[in-house]
Design a protein around this motif. Structure first.
Motif, PDB file in Angstrom:
ATOM      1  N   VAL A  79       0.873  -1.299  -0.264  1.00 38.17           N
ATOM      2  CA  VAL A  79      -0.176   0.004  -0.117  1.00 38.17           C
ATOM      3  C   VAL A  79       0.983   1.274   0.038  1.00 38.17           C
ATOM      4  O   VAL A  79       0.696   2.159  -0.714  1.00 38.17           O
ATOM      5  CB  VAL A  79      -1.011   0.053   1.088  1.00 38.17           C
ATOM      6  CG1 VAL A  79      -1.475   1.291   1.327  1.00 38.17           C
ATOM      7  CG2 VAL A  79      -1.904  -0.949   1.071  1.00 38.17           C
ATOM      8  N   VAL A  80       1.820   1.289   0.771  1.00 41.74           N
ATOM      9  CA  VAL A  80       2.946   2.327   0.839  1.00 41.74           C
ATOM     10  C   VAL A  80       3.467   2.778  -0.423  1.00 41.74           C
ATOM     11  O   VAL A  80       3.828   3.751  -0.902  1.00 41.74           O
ATOM     12  CB  VAL A  80       3.613   2.294   2.250  1.00 41.74           C
ATOM     13  CG1 VAL A  80       4.588   3.381   2.045  1.00 41.74           C
ATOM     14  CG2 VAL A  80       2.782   2.202   3.562  1.00 41.74           C
TER      15      VAL A  80
ATOM     16  N   GLY B  19       1.362   3.945  -3.065  1.00 42.35           N
ATOM     17  CA  GLY B  19       0.961   5.198  -2.728  1.00 42.35           C
ATOM     18  C   GLY B  19       1.784   6.084  -3.270  1.00 42.35           C
ATOM     19  O   GLY B  19       1.812   7.075  -3.970  1.00 42.35           O
ATOM     20  N   ILE B  20       3.276   5.767  -3.072  1.00 39.70           N
ATOM     21  CA  ILE B  20       4.467   6.611  -3.400  1.00 39.70           C
ATOM     22  C   ILE B  20       4.684   6.802  -4.827  1.00 39.70           C
ATOM     23  O   ILE B  20       4.684   7.976  -5.580  1.00 39.70           O
ATOM     24  CB  ILE B  20       5.702   6.151  -2.709  1.00 39.70           C
ATOM     25  CG1 ILE B  20       5.714   6.540  -1.068  1.00 39.70           C
ATOM     26  CG2 ILE B  20       6.923   7.024  -3.248  1.00 39.70           C
ATOM     27  CD1 ILE B  20       6.714   5.760  -0.463  1.00 39.70           C
TER      28      ILE B  20
ATOM     29  N   HIS C 205       1.698   8.650  -6.609  1.00 39.28           N
ATOM     30  CA  HIS C 205       1.950   9.952  -6.443  1.00 39.28           C
ATOM     31  C   HIS C 205       2.853  10.535  -7.586  1.00 39.28           C
ATOM     32  O   HIS C 205       2.872  11.698  -8.127  1.00 39.28           O
ATOM     33  CB  HIS C 205       2.384  10.487  -5.056  1.00 39.28           C
ATOM     34  CG  HIS C 205       2.792  11.856  -4.963  1.00 39.28           C
ATOM     35  ND1 HIS C 205       1.948  12.786  -4.690  1.00 39.28           N
ATOM     36  CD2 HIS C 205       4.104  12.595  -4.745  1.00 39.28           C
ATOM     37  CE1 HIS C 205       2.452  13.898  -4.481  1.00 39.28           C
ATOM     38  NE2 HIS C 205       3.764  13.807  -4.580  1.00 39.28           N
TER      39      HIS C 205
END
Lengths: 253, 171
Positions: B151-152, B155-156, B159
């Motif tokens: 997930v992290v 997300g990065i 972005h």
């Protein structure tokens, strides 16, 4: 019996290779086999190598965290924070170790400075590894537009989680020693570590510079205590401000 | 423990770079030659860069939870997962060209780009999961660590990708 305790093949490598690989194995052991690491420290195996490996790990991991925090403002702040956070960590270890040695000698009648230094650095290196693992979470929060105060609180939470991991290892250290004075020793080390660590980090701030700051100071003047600052951040994150705006570094007397 | 030759590692990274580069170029082609070049370089860099940046966190978290494979095996499986994601992106490139060429707005191009990359990366993660943690002593803990990391990292990565797409679309 393997000198590293984890991989007997490392004993077949030459001295320098074994030293490098042994250092990595010692650090890896903190994550995978902490009991084995503590066994080795108790036995006095490769204490010098372990102390160097743990200190280097602490520097590298806190530098990663510092650079991550500094990236909130960007520019020179990335370098400044990457330099300051390892200083905070190493100085905290340097302050906690003599307190631990003295208290252990008094409360439990035994203390070997080299072993205690290895134990303190092992716990702090584990904290460094865990806090560096949370760096991507901070990066994601920044990418999603988290503000200054929310990022500050998230940082505190990340450091707190890493501290819990280190405290768990510290508890194992104490459980291996004599039962007498164990709780007092543990409480003392926690208090000294918390006071030293928070005050050192507060003294060497900033790491997360306010976005509207034009100047990027290496260190700022001391303004109140760390605990007061956390309380202010909680209020600010909830939109409750106690002053119109924070003074910029160049506006302070 | 997975064994991987140097040529195997290079091949996987080459697939990751080629697939992502092709996808980036396809997306950017709709916006111009400069955008095609920029996105053709940005997408592979973001894919490999985010994986490289967050891999230590995955290893640390998994090792602390007691479910990590050996470090080299973890890296080998991540490389293979990147290669698989690149293969999927390369396979989706032709249909992406069609859809972006016929898209009326740059917002649609951005959305298509995000969807293709998302599908490819999620598939890469899906096949990486059993390779990494198939032998884990505690599947629940392994799932928690892998999910949090995914997930992290996603997300990065998204972005970065969305920022790059928006920057090119705004030109």
């Amino acid at each position: 019996m393997s000198t590293t305790g984890l991989n007997p093949e490392l004993d077949l490598i030459g001295p320098r290779g074994a030293a490098a690989e042994g250092g990595l194995a010692a650090v890896d052991g903190l994550l995978r086999a902490p009991e084995s690491v503590l066994d080795r420290i108790d036995a006095g195996d490769d204490l010098e190598l372990r102390v160097r490996a743990y200190a280097a790990t602490l520097c590298a991991t806190t530098a990663v965290m510092g650079a991550t925090l500094g990236s909130f403002r960007g520019g020179w702040q990335i370098l400044f924070a990457a330099v300051k956070l390892p200083l905070v960590a190493l100085l905290t270890a340097a302050l906690v170790t003599p307190a631990f040695v003295a208290a252990r000698r008094v409360l439990q009648g035994e203390a070997d400075p080299r072993r205690e230094a290895a134990r303190v650095l092992a716990c702090m290196a584990l904290a460094g590894l865990l806090v560096s693992a949370t760096a991507p979470v901070l990066l994601l929060a920044m990418a999603l537009g988290a503000g200054y105060h929310a990022t500050t609180l998230l940082t505190v939470a990340c450091c707190g989680l890493a501290g819990l991991g280190a405290a768990a290892l510290g508890r194992r250290v104490l459980q291996r020693g004599p039962a007498s004075g164990r709780r007092t020793l543990g409480a003392l080390v926690l208090i000294v570590g918390a006071l030293a660590g928070t005050q050192l980090s507060w003294t060497l701030r900033p790491y997360l510079v306010r976005p509207r700051s034009d100047a990027v100071p290496f260190v700022r003047a001391v303004e109140g205590s760390f605990i007061e600052a956390v309380g202010l951040s909680f209020d600010s994150a909830r939109g409750r401000y106690h002053r119109p705006r924070a003074p910029l570094p160049e506006q302070r007397p | 423990m997975a064994t991987e030759t140097r040529s195997g590692a290079t091949r996987e990274l080459a697939w990751a770079a080629a697939g992502a580069g092709l996808t980036g170029a396809c997306l950017g082609a709709r916006l111009g030659a400069e955008a095609a070049l920029a996105l053709g370089l940005t997408l592979p860099a973001a894919l490999v860069g985010v994986a490289g940046l967050t891999a230590p966190a995955l290893y640390i978290g998994a090792a602390f939870a007691g479910v990590a494979p050996a470090p080299r095996a973890l890296l080998a499986h991540l490389r293979r997962g990147l290669g698989d994601a690149g293969r999927v992106m390369a396979g989706l490139a032709p249909v992406l060209v069609l859809l972006t060429a016929t898209a009326a707005s740059t917002a649609t191009v951005r959305l298509l780009g995000l969807l293709v990359v998302f599908a490819a990366v999620v598939l890469g993660l899906r096949v990486t999961w059993p390779r990494l943690f198939g032998d884990a002593p505690d599947a629940g803990r392994a799932a928690a660590v892998f999910t949090a990391w995914s997930v992290v990292a996603l997300g990065i990565g998204f972005h970065i990708l969305d920022g790059a797409l928006a920057a090119q679309a705004a030109r």
